[in-house]
Motif scaffolding. Structure first.
Motif, PDB file in Angstrom:
ATOM      1  N   ASP A  39      23.556 -90.454 -22.586  1.00 24.75           N
ATOM      2  CA  ASP A  39      23.979 -91.339 -23.671  1.00 24.75           C
ATOM      3  C   ASP A  39      25.227 -92.143 -23.271  1.00 24.75           C
ATOM      4  O   ASP A  39      25.315 -93.338 -23.518  1.00 24.75           O
ATOM      5  CB  ASP A  39      24.272 -90.485 -24.915  1.00 24.75           C
ATOM      6  CG  ASP A  39      24.879 -91.284 -26.033  1.00 24.75           C
ATOM      7  OD1 ASP A  39      24.239 -92.248 -26.476  1.00 24.75           O
ATOM      8  OD2 ASP A  39      26.006 -90.955 -26.472  1.00 24.75           O
ATOM      9  N   GLY A  40      26.181 -91.477 -22.611  1.00 27.08           N
ATOM     10  CA  GLY A  40      27.323 -92.190 -22.037  1.00 27.08           C
ATOM     11  C   GLY A  40      28.494 -92.435 -22.975  1.00 27.08           C
ATOM     12  O   GLY A  40      29.502 -92.993 -22.559  1.00 27.08           O
ATOM     13  N   TYR A  41      28.385 -92.038 -24.237  1.00 28.25           N
ATOM     14  CA  TYR A  41      29.505 -92.279 -25.164  1.00 28.25           C
ATOM     15  C   TYR A  41      30.697 -91.390 -24.824  1.00 28.25           C
ATOM     16  O   TYR A  41      31.843 -91.848 -24.761  1.00 28.25           O
ATOM     17  CB  TYR A  41      29.055 -92.033 -26.610  1.00 28.25           C
ATOM     18  CG  TYR A  41      30.172 -92.135 -27.618  1.00 28.25           C
ATOM     19  CD1 TYR A  41      30.655 -93.378 -28.028  1.00 28.25           C
ATOM     20  CD2 TYR A  41      30.771 -90.987 -28.148  1.00 28.25           C
ATOM     21  CE1 TYR A  41      31.700 -93.477 -28.945  1.00 28.25           C
ATOM     22  CE2 TYR A  41      31.814 -91.076 -29.061  1.00 28.25           C
ATOM     23  CZ  TYR A  41      32.275 -92.326 -29.449  1.00 28.25           C
ATOM     24  OH  TYR A  41      33.306 -92.418 -30.345  1.00 28.25           O
ATOM     25  N   ALA A  42      30.390 -90.106 -24.612  1.00 27.36           N
ATOM     26  CA  ALA A  42      31.457 -89.141 -24.273  1.00 27.36           C
ATOM     27  C   ALA A  42      30.905 -88.197 -23.206  1.00 27.36           C
ATOM     28  O   ALA A  42      29.692 -88.035 -23.096  1.00 27.36           O
ATOM     29  CB  ALA A  42      31.867 -88.345 -25.503  1.00 27.36           C
ATOM     30  N   LEU A  43      31.810 -87.603 -22.441  1.00 30.15           N
ATOM     31  CA  LEU A  43      31.336 -86.612 -21.473  1.00 30.15           C
ATOM     32  C   LEU A  43      31.777 -85.219 -21.917  1.00 30.15           C
ATOM     33  O   LEU A  43      32.974 -84.944 -22.062  1.00 30.15           O
ATOM     34  CB  LEU A  43      31.844 -86.902 -20.057  1.00 30.15           C
ATOM     35  CG  LEU A  43      31.049 -86.085 -19.022  1.00 30.15           C
ATOM     36  CD1 LEU A  43      29.623 -86.627 -18.871  1.00 30.15           C
ATOM     37  CD2 LEU A  43      31.726 -86.058 -17.662  1.00 30.15           C
ATOM     38  N   VAL A  44      30.773 -84.386 -22.142  1.00 27.83           N
ATOM     39  CA  VAL A  44      31.008 -83.008 -22.566  1.00 27.83           C
ATOM     40  C   VAL A  44      30.171 -82.131 -21.636  1.00 27.83           C
ATOM     41  O   VAL A  44      29.022 -82.446 -21.369  1.00 27.83           O
ATOM     42  CB  VAL A  44      30.541 -82.795 -24.024  1.00 27.83           C
ATOM     43  CG1 VAL A  44      30.762 -81.352 -24.456  1.00 27.83           C
ATOM     44  CG2 VAL A  44      31.268 -83.747 -24.966  1.00 27.83           C
ATOM     45  N   MET A  45      30.764 -81.063 -21.148  1.00 22.79           N
ATOM     46  CA  MET A  45      30.011 -80.163 -20.264  1.00 22.79           C
ATOM     47  C   MET A  45      30.005 -78.774 -20.881  1.00 22.79           C
ATOM     48  O   MET A  45      30.689 -78.505 -21.866  1.00 22.79           O
ATOM     49  CB  MET A  45      30.677 -80.110 -18.888  1.00 22.79           C
ATOM     50  CG  MET A  45      30.582 -81.400 -18.123  1.00 22.79           C
ATOM     51  SD  MET A  45      29.039 -81.510 -17.221  1.00 22.79           S
ATOM     52  CE  MET A  45      28.992 -83.248 -16.881  1.00 22.79           C
ATOM     53  N   SER A  46      29.234 -77.906 -20.248  1.00 23.61           N
ATOM     54  CA  SER A  46      29.223 -76.513 -20.719  1.00 23.61           C
ATOM     55  C   SER A  46      29.979 -75.650 -19.715  1.00 23.61           C
ATOM     56  O   SER A  46      30.270 -76.087 -18.601  1.00 23.61           O
ATOM     57  CB  SER A  46      27.787 -76.013 -20.841  1.00 23.61           C
ATOM     58  OG  SER A  46      27.191 -75.974 -19.570  1.00 23.61           O
ATOM     59  N   THR A  47      30.307 -74.458 -20.138  1.00 20.76           N
ATOM     60  CA  THR A  47      30.823 -73.466 -19.196  1.00 20.76           C
ATOM     61  C   THR A  47      30.164 -72.140 -19.525  1.00 20.76           C
ATOM     62  O   THR A  47      29.635 -71.959 -20.620  1.00 20.76           O
ATOM     63  CB  THR A  47      32.358 -73.350 -19.266  1.00 20.76           C
ATOM     64  OG1 THR A  47      32.806 -72.549 -18.171  1.00 20.76           O
ATOM     65  CG2 THR A  47      32.854 -72.737 -20.569  1.00 20.76           C
TER      66      THR A  47
END
Ligand SMILES: Cc1ncc(COP(=O)(O)O)c(C=O)c1O
Length: 483
Positions: free
Chosen positions: A431-439
């Motif tokens: 999507d490119g709006y925000a960058l969220v990752m998992s851990t």
């Protein structure tokens, strides 16, 4: 390139033209950053034809190269300085430091020894002294700027081993929690510790190093005739922002005569705020601390720092010995014995003027502006937690602490939720709006928000969470279709 006589020399006009063009590119980056996609990663099959060129036997007009850099290189990356970059540890910068980096390269001062860079070395010493003061370290503390947290951790481990053990010792044992950053394990391996010389100590319910577990491990090792020598604690784990019980660890290490290293690569900078200082109480008792200005002090890469409580430690650990024959430095050392030669305080001989950008930006903005910047990180993570708690679809895995909050979809089958979490990360990135990752937390993925940019807004946090909700629903329906 304009005509010139001596190799690689440009006229003042030519340099000005390049300078103006590069300044335009840099200014455009700052102006457009918020509206640009936060993450763009190309496949190798695309980058090869785009950027593979033969050895440049011919000159290319620099404007064409600068165009290509702007179009093809800088734009196809994760923007770690974007106000909606919430993954890993963001690196928001500031323009004063960017300008300082240009001056650093332009002058190319050699910060290895005093003779080469007396006043610049003094700037580094002054900047180190500010960090020492902020941490609550005593006057006799010392430190050195390095490339980042990995090098700072490695430098601290190497110094600790030299001071406490006098070199490699097969019986020496190091203790870290299961939340410790991977750079610590790498550093231990690089300096020669074997896997069986490292103990991974369990964490408590809040993912903080467990003192009883540490005590038990040290007792067991002593009983087995081994030599416990160092504890690595976290001042803000990268996973959740957890701060290990630093005061208790300092007590324990003092009692047991263990070196206490605190990895505060991202978190230690929070000491500049009142609440950060309270959360980090005890850090001032550590033997060594890692603190990266290129994380929460808003500096461009590569600026890490290791600080030591006893300033003589670095010189003792990184001295150049007579039998190493630094013969061509004889005159340097002969003249300036009483001064600071940074090559004797760390691993590198040749060093750039690393502190300049931190010194210039701290002085130009003043510390209160940095405090406000760090506060925003705390507040945005707390706002995210509030928004998530208000929506019954989400459950908080770890509450906002030191600017990090982790969460996942509430309830449901664990395996299914985990698959949705992973897919949600992919959909968010596309999507490119925000960058969220998992851990991974206790063996399960959790979404992780680390909003550190001082210009991030509450509206952006809310929109990011709304999108995460939509992408989770999409991921769930895709999983249902496949099942
Ligand atoms: C707690 C911690 N320690 C060490 C590091 C490694 O730092 P660097 O990437 O600057 O080498 C990081 C990086 O995020 C970190 O968060």
């Amino acid at each position: 390139m304009p005509a010139h006589t001596a190799p690689l020399q440009l006229s003042a006009d030519a340099m000005r033209a390049i300078g103006e063009r590069t300044l335009d590119i840099a200014l455009r980056h700052f102006a457009d950053n918020r509206d640009a996609p936060v993450a763009r990663t190309l496949p190798r099959a695309t980058t090869e034809p785009l950027l593979r060129t033969p050895l440049p036997e011919q000159a290319t007009p620099i404007n064409a190269l600068l165009d290509q850099l702007e179009r093809d290189v800088f734009s196809n990356a994760l923007r770690t300085d974007h106000p909606r970059f919430y993954a890993f540890v963001p690196s928001p910068t500031n323009f004063v430091s960017v300008a300082a980096d240009m001056l650093t390269s332009a002058h190319n001062l050699f910060l290895g020894h005093w003779m080469a860079s007396s006043a610049a070395s003094q700037v580094e010493i002054t900047t180190l002294d500010w960090l020492k003061e902020l941490l609550g370290y005593p006057e006799e503390a010392g430190g050195i700027f390095v490339s980042g947290g990995s090098m700072a951790n490695l430098t601290a481990i190497a110094a600790a081993r030299e001071i406490r053990l006098g070199g490699a010792d097969r019986a020496a044992i190091v203790y870290c929690s299961d939340q410790t950053h991977s750079s610590v394990g790498k550093g231990l391996r690089v300096v020669g510790f074997h896997a069986d010389q490292r103990r991974t100590v369990a964490t408590d319910a809040d993912l903080r190093l467990s003192i009883p577990a540490l005590e038990a491990a040290v007792r067991k090792d002593r009983a087995a005739g081994l030599k416990p020598f160092c504890v690595v604690a976290n001042a803000g784990t990268t996973n959740t922002g957890a701060v290990d019980p630093l005061g208790q660890l300092a007590d324990f290490c003092a009692r047991e005569n263990l070196w206490l290293h605190v990895d505060g690569a991202y978190g230690a900078a929070a000491v500049i705020t009142t609440r950060g200082k309270a959360l980090l109480t005890g850090i001032e008792r550590a033997d060594s601390v890692t603190l990266d200005p290129h994380k929460w002090l808003f500096q461009p890469y590569e600026l890490g720092c290791v600080l030591v409580r006893d300033g003589s430690v670095l010189r003792r650990a990184f001295r150049v010995e007579d039998h190493d024959h630094a013969d061509y430095l004889t005159d340097v050392v002969r003249h300036v014995k009483q001064d600071v030669n940074f090559f004797e305080h760390g691993i590198q001989l040749t060093r750039s003027f690393k502190a300049l950008k931190l010194w210039l930006s701290l002085r130009a903005f003043g510390l209160p502006e940095f405090r406000r910047g760090v506060e925003v990180g705390f507040e945005m993570a707390e706002h995210a937690e509030r928004v998530l708690r208000a929506d019954s679809r989400w459950e908080i895995v770890t509450p906002a602490q030191m600017g990090i909050v982790t969460f996942r979809l509430a309830g449901g089958d664990a395996a299914r939720t985990d698959a949705i979490t992973t897919r949600t990360v992919d959909l968010t990135r596309e999507d490119g709006y925000a960058l969220v990752m998992s851990t991974m937390l206790r063996g399960r993925p959790a979404l992780r928000l680390c909003p550190m940019h001082p210009a991030t807004t509450r509206a952006e946090i809310e929109e990011t969470i709304a999108r995460l909700g939509r992408f989770s629903e999409l991921a769930a329906s895709q999983a249902a279709t496949r099942a």
